[in-house]
Design a protein around this motif. Structure first.
Motif, PDB file in Angstrom:
ATOM      1  N   UNK A 194     -25.770 -67.732  18.540  1.00 29.73           N
ATOM      2  CA  UNK A 194     -27.008 -68.359  18.120  1.00 29.73           C
ATOM      3  C   UNK A 194     -27.307 -68.115  16.641  1.00 29.73           C
ATOM      4  N   UNK A 195     -26.478 -67.342  15.963  1.00 32.44           N
ATOM      5  CA  UNK A 195     -26.734 -67.012  14.575  1.00 32.44           C
ATOM      6  C   UNK A 195     -25.910 -67.892  13.652  1.00 32.44           C
ATOM      7  N   UNK A 196     -26.459 -68.211  12.503  1.00 34.20           N
ATOM      8  CA  UNK A 196     -25.734 -68.998  11.508  1.00 34.20           C
ATOM      9  C   UNK A 196     -25.406 -68.153  10.297  1.00 34.20           C
ATOM     10  N   UNK A 197     -25.757 -66.905  10.275  1.00 32.38           N
ATOM     11  CA  UNK A 197     -25.488 -66.039   9.143  1.00 32.38           C
ATOM     12  C   UNK A 197     -25.861 -64.617   9.481  1.00 32.38           C
ATOM     13  N   UNK A 198     -25.799 -63.736   8.480  1.00 28.08           N
ATOM     14  CA  UNK A 198     -26.132 -62.338   8.743  1.00 28.08           C
ATOM     15  C   UNK A 198     -27.604 -62.160   9.081  1.00 28.08           C
ATOM     16  N   UNK A 199     -27.868 -61.247   9.985  1.00 29.82           N
ATOM     17  CA  UNK A 199     -29.238 -60.899  10.339  1.00 29.82           C
ATOM     18  C   UNK A 199     -29.535 -59.515   9.777  1.00 29.82           C
ATOM     19  N   UNK A 200     -30.810 -59.101   9.741  1.00 27.17           N
ATOM     20  CA  UNK A 200     -31.110 -57.749   9.288  1.00 27.17           C
ATOM     21  C   UNK A 200     -30.335 -56.676  10.052  1.00 27.17           C
ATOM     22  N   UNK A 201     -30.090 -56.923  11.361  1.00 25.52           N
ATOM     23  CA  UNK A 201     -29.373 -55.919  12.140  1.00 25.52           C
ATOM     24  C   UNK A 201     -27.887 -55.889  11.788  1.00 25.52           C
ATOM     25  N   UNK A 202     -27.250 -57.060  11.594  1.00 22.56           N
ATOM     26  CA  UNK A 202     -25.826 -57.039  11.222  1.00 22.56           C
ATOM     27  C   UNK A 202     -25.648 -56.404   9.847  1.00 22.56           C
ATOM     28  N   UNK A 203     -26.583 -56.685   8.933  1.00 20.71           N
ATOM     29  CA  UNK A 203     -26.517 -56.044   7.613  1.00 20.71           C
ATOM     30  C   UNK A 203     -26.693 -54.546   7.756  1.00 20.71           C
ATOM     31  N   UNK A 204     -27.651 -54.140   8.591  1.00 20.05           N
ATOM     32  CA  UNK A 204     -27.871 -52.712   8.798  1.00 20.05           C
ATOM     33  C   UNK A 204     -26.652 -52.021   9.375  1.00 20.05           C
ATOM     34  N   UNK A 205     -25.970 -52.690  10.318  1.00 20.45           N
ATOM     35  CA  UNK A 205     -24.770 -52.103  10.900  1.00 20.45           C
ATOM     36  C   UNK A 205     -23.652 -51.996   9.852  1.00 20.45           C
ATOM     37  N   UNK A 213     -25.102 -55.279  19.195  1.00 27.35           N
ATOM     38  CA  UNK A 213     -25.744 -56.512  18.749  1.00 27.35           C
ATOM     39  C   UNK A 213     -25.944 -57.477  19.913  1.00 27.35           C
ATOM     40  N   UNK A 214     -24.925 -57.564  20.770  1.00 32.58           N
ATOM     41  CA  UNK A 214     -25.040 -58.441  21.935  1.00 32.58           C
ATOM     42  C   UNK A 214     -26.112 -57.934  22.891  1.00 32.58           C
ATOM     43  N   UNK A 215     -26.204 -56.623  23.054  1.00 29.08           N
ATOM     44  CA  UNK A 215     -27.225 -56.052  23.927  1.00 29.08           C
ATOM     45  C   UNK A 215     -28.620 -56.366  23.391  1.00 29.08           C
ATOM     46  N   UNK A 216     -28.785 -56.270  22.087  1.00 26.04           N
ATOM     47  CA  UNK A 216     -30.091 -56.607  21.517  1.00 26.04           C
ATOM     48  C   UNK A 216     -30.428 -58.075  21.754  1.00 26.04           C
ATOM     49  N   UNK A 217     -29.438 -58.976  21.556  1.00 28.74           N
ATOM     50  CA  UNK A 217     -29.680 -60.397  21.768  1.00 28.74           C
ATOM     51  C   UNK A 217     -30.082 -60.671  23.215  1.00 28.74           C
ATOM     52  N   UNK A 218     -29.382 -60.038  24.147  1.00 30.27           N
ATOM     53  CA  UNK A 218     -29.673 -60.223  25.564  1.00 30.27           C
ATOM     54  C   UNK A 218     -31.078 -59.735  25.902  1.00 30.27           C
ATOM     55  N   UNK A 219     -31.446 -58.564  25.392  1.00 33.51           N
ATOM     56  CA  UNK A 219     -32.746 -57.979  25.734  1.00 33.51           C
ATOM     57  C   UNK A 219     -33.910 -58.730  25.098  1.00 33.51           C
ATOM     58  N   UNK A 229     -21.301 -61.686   8.442  1.00 31.44           N
ATOM     59  CA  UNK A 229     -22.039 -61.690   9.719  1.00 31.44           C
ATOM     60  C   UNK A 229     -21.274 -61.084  10.886  1.00 31.44           C
ATOM     61  N   UNK A 230     -19.965 -60.849  10.732  1.00 31.69           N
ATOM     62  CA  UNK A 230     -19.181 -60.281  11.822  1.00 31.69           C
ATOM     63  C   UNK A 230     -19.511 -58.805  12.012  1.00 31.69           C
ATOM     64  N   UNK A 253     -19.193 -51.055  -2.498  1.00 31.69           N
ATOM     65  CA  UNK A 253     -18.823 -52.293  -1.802  1.00 31.69           C
ATOM     66  C   UNK A 253     -19.342 -53.492  -2.588  1.00 31.69           C
ATOM     67  N   UNK A 254     -19.047 -54.671  -2.093  1.00 23.93           N
ATOM     68  CA  UNK A 254     -19.539 -55.893  -2.712  1.00 23.93           C
ATOM     69  C   UNK A 254     -20.682 -56.458  -1.886  1.00 23.93           C
ATOM     70  N   UNK A 255     -21.401 -57.412  -2.488  1.00 19.49           N
ATOM     71  CA  UNK A 255     -22.481 -58.068  -1.762  1.00 19.49           C
ATOM     72  C   UNK A 255     -21.934 -58.818  -0.548  1.00 19.49           C
ATOM     73  N   UNK A 256     -20.760 -59.415  -0.694  1.00 15.80           N
ATOM     74  CA  UNK A 256     -20.135 -60.127   0.428  1.00 15.80           C
ATOM     75  C   UNK A 256     -19.822 -59.188   1.581  1.00 15.80           C
ATOM     76  N   UNK A 257     -19.469 -57.935   1.263  1.00 18.71           N
ATOM     77  CA  UNK A 257     -19.192 -56.954   2.321  1.00 18.71           C
ATOM     78  C   UNK A 257     -20.425 -56.759   3.201  1.00 18.71           C
TER      79      UNK A 257
END
Length: 489
Positions: free
Chosen positions: A10-21, A91-97, A80-81, A72-76
């Motif tokens: 459901x995501x089209x780019x990085x989210x605050x949580x993916x960036x945090x991870x 991340x999947x658990x958060x999406x589900x909950x 979004x992966x 690191x770089x900004x791209x790093x």
């Protein structure tokens, strides 16, 4: 177990949580503590934890500072992966909950800690996937329709329910027959049919499953000889719109629904031309007298058609977010649109059609009035804010239904009826709001009530959640209480 599929579908780019991870992964890879990273960017360790847990959205300048501190770089950071399989699981658990199915189970959220094994998360995700599968199998055909409607409502929301290409087509067609604005008469609709190369024929034996039949080979449009007082212009214009738009036989329900929406939109744009309608609405807004009934009367259309058309133009030309809903006398939602963040009732998979709206909403309160066919206005305090709504009861072959248009409290100042003193409170989807009968009525009637269900014939209005028959037990118990021989005056 392999990495969960579709964890970020459901995501089209990085989210605050993916960036945090990614921040956490890079920090740990470099052997830095939370305190050391905080010191490197001039922030407290607690703020680093907030970032790594996805509870704060970062500005680009802050991301660059973090990237430099982590080598690191900004791209790093913006990748979004998930940086690891464990991160993907979390991340999947958060999406589900955060999804509607988990919320419907009324379970406490599972906190993600280092001590929580991967296997435990995998088990929860597998159980959730099985529940989704069972829900979809339980009503596969209605579910296909509901999913298509959910997708369509999302697309309409993104464009504020405004289709400029269809407005342009309507303007071109009206110009071709010399229509100068204002309501489109029956004779003008017939002129448009002739301009497009069609003759119109009204017949008694139109197939019962059709609204019209177009003979493209002979340039004929067959329409029913109606006995229910319906507007013949509507069906004719919808048939013409289908031809103009080049709609072929749809290959699925989603395509059928898209074609129906486009044809209906073009027909409405022909009956209520954009320039004339916008002029009326702009003047009404300046006078703080916006109303659906004035649009209805100005163009000689039904209240429902006017309400639909209002949602086409309100955001684009008036800057007003709005919502629309059509509800049966039993409270079941059959049509819905919103771009004002109102929260419609939904089932475990996020579908709204076929669900029963709150008894406190104006869409249902309008049925409780003595003058149920007049225009009704109401403020409703809902969990996410106060909304003003205007509702009217209409009747068709299927019975009574209400049509409602509403907006957030801040925008009610532009509408006629804003001075209403009627105000109600709704805590839905809290079950305690209106889903259960009053305890004393339940005690009195639970064993004695034997209602006979009316079979639901609508595909989209499949049985509302929480009831196998669709019977509203609140209404049944109140009815029995009122009509019981021993009822007190």
């Amino acid at each position: 177990m392999s990495q969960p599929q579709g964890a970020l579908d459901d995501e089209v780019g990085p989210t605050p949580l993916t960036i945090g991870r990614r921040v956490r992964s890079l920090r740990q890879a470099r052997g830095m503590t939370v305190a050391q990273l905080g010191e490197a960017i001039g922030r407290a360790a607690s703020q680093i934890s907030v970032i790594e847990n996805g509870r704060r959205e970062l500005r680009v300048s802050e991301l660059r500072t973090l990237a430099t501190a982590l080598g690191a770089t900004l791209d790093d950071l913006l990748d979004p992966e998930p940086p690891s399989r464990r991160d993907a699981l979390e991340l999947e658990l958060q999406r589900v909950q955060e999804g509607p199915l988990f919320a419907s189970l009324d379970l406490p959220r599972l906190a993600v800690r280092r001590s929580l094994p991967d296997e435990a998360i995998e088990t929860v995700l597998a159980l959730h996937a099985e529940l989704v599968r069972l829900h979809e199998r339980r009503a596969s055909t209605p579910e296909e329709a509901r999913r298509a409607n959910t997708d369509l409502r999302g697309a309409q929301r993104e464009r504020a329910n405004y289709y400029p290409e269809l407005e342009a087509t309507a303007r071109e067609l009206l110009g071709a027959i010399g229509h100068g604005g204002g309501p489109l008469s029956h004779s003008a609709a017939s002129s448009l049919a002739r301009h497009l190369g069609f003759s119109v024929h009204y017949v008694h034996d139109l197939p019962v499953t059709t609204r019209s039949v177009t003979d493209g080979r002979h340039g004929r449009i067959y329409l029913p000889i109606r006995h229910d007082g319906g507007d013949r212009r509507v069906v004719l214009l919808q048939a013409l719109a289908t031809s103009v738009l080049g709609h072929d036989e749809p290959d699925g329900y989603a395509e059928l629904l898209r074609q129906r929406v486009e044809a209906n939109y073009l027909a409405a744009a022909l009956m209520m031309p954009e320039d004339s309608a916008v002029e009326l609405l702009v003047e009404a807004k300046a006078a703080r007298e916006l109303s659906v009934e004035d649009l209805r009367d100005a163009f000689s259309v039904s209240y429902e058609a006017a309400a639909h058309r209002f949602t086409n133009l309100a955001t684009q030309h008036l800057g007003l977010p709005v919502h629309f809903l059509k509800v049966s006398a039993s409270g079941v939602l059959s049509k819905a649109y919103e771009n004002d963040d109102v929260r419609f009732p939904q089932d475990a998979l996020g579908n709204v059609l076929g669900q029963r709206v709150c008894r406190q909403w104006s869409a249902r309160q309008v049925f409780e009035r003595d003058d149920r066919y007049g225009i009704y206005h109401q403020y409703t305090d809902k969990p996410n804010g106060t909304y003003w709504c205007t509702s009217a009861v209409q009747t068709d072959a299927g019975g009574d239904f209400s049509v409602s248009v509403g907006t957030q409290y801040a925008h009610s100042k532009w509408f006629r009826g804003r001075d209403t003193t009627t105000r109600r409170y709704s805590s839905c989807p809290d079950p305690g709001c209106c889903r259960y009968p009053a305890p004393e009525l339940e005690d009195r009637w639970d064993e004695a009530a034997r209602p006979s269900a009316r079979i639901n014939s609508s595909l989209l209005a499949a049985t509302p959640s929480g009831s196998a028959t669709g019977i509203d037990r609140v209404a049944v118990y109140e009815f029995l209480e009122q009509h019981a021989p021993e009822a007190r005056p």
